[in-house]
Scaffold this motif. Structure first.
Motif, PDB file in Angstrom:
ATOM      1  N   VAL A  77       0.819  -1.204   0.000  1.00 55.94           N
ATOM      2  CA  VAL A  77       0.000   0.000   0.000  1.00 55.94           C
ATOM      3  C   VAL A  77       0.860   1.264   0.000  1.00 55.94           C
ATOM      4  O   VAL A  77       0.548   2.254  -0.673  1.00 55.94           O
ATOM      5  CB  VAL A  77      -0.955   0.005   1.222  1.00 55.94           C
ATOM      6  N   VAL A  78       1.978   1.236   0.745  1.00 62.11           N
ATOM      7  CA  VAL A  78       2.814   2.437   0.892  1.00 62.11           C
ATOM      8  C   VAL A  78       4.019   2.426  -0.046  1.00 62.11           C
ATOM      9  O   VAL A  78       4.775   3.408  -0.092  1.00 62.11           O
ATOM     10  CB  VAL A  78       3.297   2.591   2.349  1.00 62.11           C
ATOM     11  N   ARG A  79       4.194   1.348  -0.786  1.00 59.41           N
ATOM     12  CA  ARG A  79       5.385   1.220  -1.632  1.00 59.41           C
ATOM     13  C   ARG A  79       5.506   2.373  -2.633  1.00 59.41           C
ATOM     14  O   ARG A  79       6.603   2.870  -2.916  1.00 59.41           O
ATOM     15  CB  ARG A  79       5.303  -0.124  -2.328  1.00 59.41           C
ATOM     16  N   SER A  80       4.412   2.849  -3.178  1.00 56.61           N
ATOM     17  CA  SER A  80       4.453   3.936  -4.157  1.00 56.61           C
ATOM     18  C   SER A  80       4.994   5.220  -3.521  1.00 56.61           C
ATOM     19  O   SER A  80       5.672   6.010  -4.183  1.00 56.61           O
ATOM     20  CB  SER A  80       3.058   4.191  -4.740  1.00 56.61           C
ATOM     21  N   GLN A  81       4.711   5.443  -2.229  1.00 59.16           N
ATOM     22  CA  GLN A  81       5.235   6.616  -1.536  1.00 59.16           C
ATOM     23  C   GLN A  81       6.756   6.534  -1.402  1.00 59.16           C
ATOM     24  O   GLN A  81       7.466   7.528  -1.568  1.00 59.16           O
ATOM     25  CB  GLN A  81       4.609   6.733  -0.149  1.00 59.16           C
ATOM     26  N   ILE A  82       7.251   5.329  -1.090  1.00 60.23           N
ATOM     27  CA  ILE A  82       8.697   5.128  -0.967  1.00 60.23           C
ATOM     28  C   ILE A  82       9.374   5.316  -2.316  1.00 60.23           C
ATOM     29  O   ILE A  82      10.405   5.999  -2.432  1.00 60.23           O
ATOM     30  CB  ILE A  82       8.997   3.719  -0.404  1.00 60.23           C
ATOM     31  N   GLU A  83       8.781   4.744  -3.351  1.00 64.86           N
ATOM     32  CA  GLU A  83       9.338   4.872  -4.699  1.00 64.86           C
ATOM     33  C   GLU A  83       9.387   6.335  -5.125  1.00 64.86           C
ATOM     34  O   GLU A  83      10.378   6.804  -5.696  1.00 64.86           O
ATOM     35  CB  GLU A  83       8.503   4.061  -5.684  1.00 64.86           C
ATOM     36  N   SER A  84       8.322   7.081  -4.836  1.00 60.69           N
ATOM     37  CA  SER A  84       8.274   8.498  -5.192  1.00 60.69           C
ATOM     38  C   SER A  84       9.368   9.279  -4.480  1.00 60.69           C
ATOM     39  O   SER A  84      10.000  10.169  -5.062  1.00 60.69           O
ATOM     40  CB  SER A  84       6.900   9.067  -4.830  1.00 60.69           C
ATOM     41  N   ALA A  85       9.620   8.940  -3.225  1.00 66.78           N
ATOM     42  CA  ALA A  85      10.654   9.642  -2.453  1.00 66.78           C
ATOM     43  C   ALA A  85      12.048   9.367  -2.993  1.00 66.78           C
ATOM     44  O   ALA A  85      12.940  10.223  -2.921  1.00 66.78           O
ATOM     45  CB  ALA A  85      10.572   9.226  -0.991  1.00 66.78           C
ATOM     46  N   LEU A  86      12.254   8.179  -3.576  1.00 65.28           N
ATOM     47  CA  LEU A  86      13.589   7.769  -4.024  1.00 65.28           C
ATOM     48  C   LEU A  86      13.821   7.976  -5.512  1.00 65.28           C
ATOM     49  O   LEU A  86      14.887   7.617  -6.022  1.00 65.28           O
ATOM     50  CB  LEU A  86      13.812   6.291  -3.680  1.00 65.28           C
ATOM     51  N   GLN A  87      12.862   8.551  -6.203  1.00 69.51           N
ATOM     52  CA  GLN A  87      13.039   8.735  -7.646  1.00 69.51           C
ATOM     53  C   GLN A  87      12.684  10.154  -8.084  1.00 69.51           C
ATOM     54  O   GLN A  87      12.080  10.375  -9.129  1.00 69.51           O
ATOM     55  CB  GLN A  87      12.216   7.692  -8.413  1.00 69.51           C
ATOM     56  N   LYS A  88      13.072  11.123  -7.275  1.00 69.25           N
ATOM     57  CA  LYS A  88      12.856  12.527  -7.619  1.00 69.25           C
ATOM     58  C   LYS A  88      13.969  13.023  -8.529  1.00 69.25           C
ATOM     59  O   LYS A  88      15.128  12.628  -8.384  1.00 69.25           O
ATOM     60  CB  LYS A  88      12.819  13.385  -6.347  1.00 69.25           C
ATOM     61  N   GLU A  89      13.636  13.893  -9.454  1.00 70.57           N
ATOM     62  CA  GLU A  89      14.632  14.492 -10.338  1.00 70.57           C
ATOM     63  C   GLU A  89      15.316  15.658  -9.629  1.00 70.57           C
ATOM     64  O   GLU A  89      14.776  16.219  -8.673  1.00 70.57           O
ATOM     65  CB  GLU A  89      13.973  14.966 -11.638  1.00 70.57           C
ATOM     66  N   ASP A  90      16.497  16.016 -10.129  1.00 68.16           N
ATOM     67  CA  ASP A  90      17.272  17.134  -9.563  1.00 68.16           C
ATOM     68  C   ASP A  90      17.418  16.980  -8.051  1.00 68.16           C
ATOM     69  O   ASP A  90      17.173  17.906  -7.275  1.00 68.16           O
ATOM     70  CB  ASP A  90      16.597  18.475  -9.891  1.00 68.16           C
ATOM     71  N   THR A  91      17.823  15.793  -7.652  1.00 66.79           N
ATOM     72  CA  THR A  91      17.906  15.477  -6.226  1.00 66.79           C
ATOM     73  C   THR A  91      19.217  14.777  -5.893  1.00 66.79           C
ATOM     74  O   THR A  91      19.658  13.893  -6.630  1.00 66.79           O
ATOM     75  CB  THR A  91      16.726  14.579  -5.803  1.00 66.79           C
TER      76      THR A  91
END
Length: 303
Positions: A77-91
């Motif tokens: 359920v929360v995996r998409s939140q983790i993925e979003s946090a770890l795949q940001k551009e210009d980061t």
């Protein structure tokens, strides 16, 4: 069209596990903080994940109260939140023990049949080692040495401390964050894909171990009484062939061992640097037969 330059962000992250037994784990928290290039923290978030109650060694080291993840959403359920946090551009990503977090993610993704997350992160320990030789690389110890406040009761304290450590070193060295990380070099970078590969290899090696333990059900008996050993590479970079070899031997009633001295046959792959091959050559006086994987698969069982 006028293009507006995007400000570089800094993301620090950390995780915690309530159960970690070999290659099985239950990640119970994933925390991260987002800061701008001036090291001002703009977002701090902890994601709680449903997991078992810590016991034994895990109970001793798990700092998150069980009530916070007892009824939390499941990993899927929360995996998409983790993925979003770890795949940001210009980061720019930094973390305390990123190999551990990536291993946790790999274990959880494997259990849930999910594709791995791709992320490259700077290890805060490696960054500090480039800056100073200190006796302990625990975050609280580094913070204390640098005069950085560290309150273990503060929410997301570890990820915030990573950012504060970067801020301290950049100020002391009069460097931008990009300049500091360039000075540290690629040796400070941890790649999730590399960690995922090594973790999955351990999963496969664990499966292969069952053949060595003789716990796999065999089929026919053509190789009964015959003992085989094989080159190390069949347990590592060529493990897929190693599975074929092990399954073939097991299916025909043979036995697989890592000890060349206990075997009648040694299977090699052309790697002259194999220590086991050296042992097999020393014994190649009629007591052991050396053959390739292809020769094994075409083996005359009467011999």
């Amino acid at each position: 069209m006028l293009q507006i330059a995007t400000e570089m962000k800094i993301v620090a992250f950390d995780s915690e596990c309530s159960r970690d037994i070999g290659l099985y784990c239950e990640m119970c928290t994933f925390g991260y903080a987002v800061a701008n290039e001036s090291f001002n923290i703009e977002l701090s978030k902890q994601i709680f994940i449903n997991a078992s109650k810590p016991t034994g060694r895990s109970k001793k080291f798990c700092r998150t109260d069980y009530s916070k993840f007892k009824n939390a959403p499941r990993y899927k359920v929360v995996r998409s939140q983790i993925e979003s946090a770890l795949q940001k551009e210009d980061t720019i990503y930094v973390a305390h023990s990123p190999e551990v977090t990536f291993r946790y993610l790999c274990c959880m993704d494997r259990r849930n049949n999910l594709e791995p997350i791709s992320c490259k992160v700077f290890d805060i320990h490696s960054i500090v080692r480039n800056y100073a030789d200190i006796p302990s690389y625990g975050l609280s110890n580094i913070a204390k040495l640098f005069g950085i406040p560290y309150d273990s009761k503060e929410s997301n304290v570890d990820v915030k401390t990573c950012i504060r450590i970067l801020q301290y070193i950049c100020k002391e060295e009069n460097l931008s964050i990009e300049g500091l990380l360039e000075m540290c070099g690629k040796g400070a970078v941890v790649d999730s894909e590399v960690v995922y590969h090594s973790t999955l290899l351990k999963f496969k090696q664990e499966r292969l171990q069952k053949y060595y333990n003789g716990k796999m059900p065999s089929g026919s008996k053509e190789l009964e009484g015959k003992v085989f050993s094989m080159a190390e590479s069949f347990e590592d970079q060529r493990i897929e062939i190693g599975f074929r070899i092990a399954d073939f031997i097991n299916h025909h009633g043979g036995k697989l061992t890592r000890k060349v001295s206990e075997s009648n046959f040694f299977i090699w792959d052309g790697n002259i640097d194999s220590k086991r091959l050296e042992s097999a050559n020393l014994m190649a006086d009629g007591t052991i037969r050396i053959l390739t994987a292809d020769e094994l698969f075409m083996m005359n069982f009467e011999r």
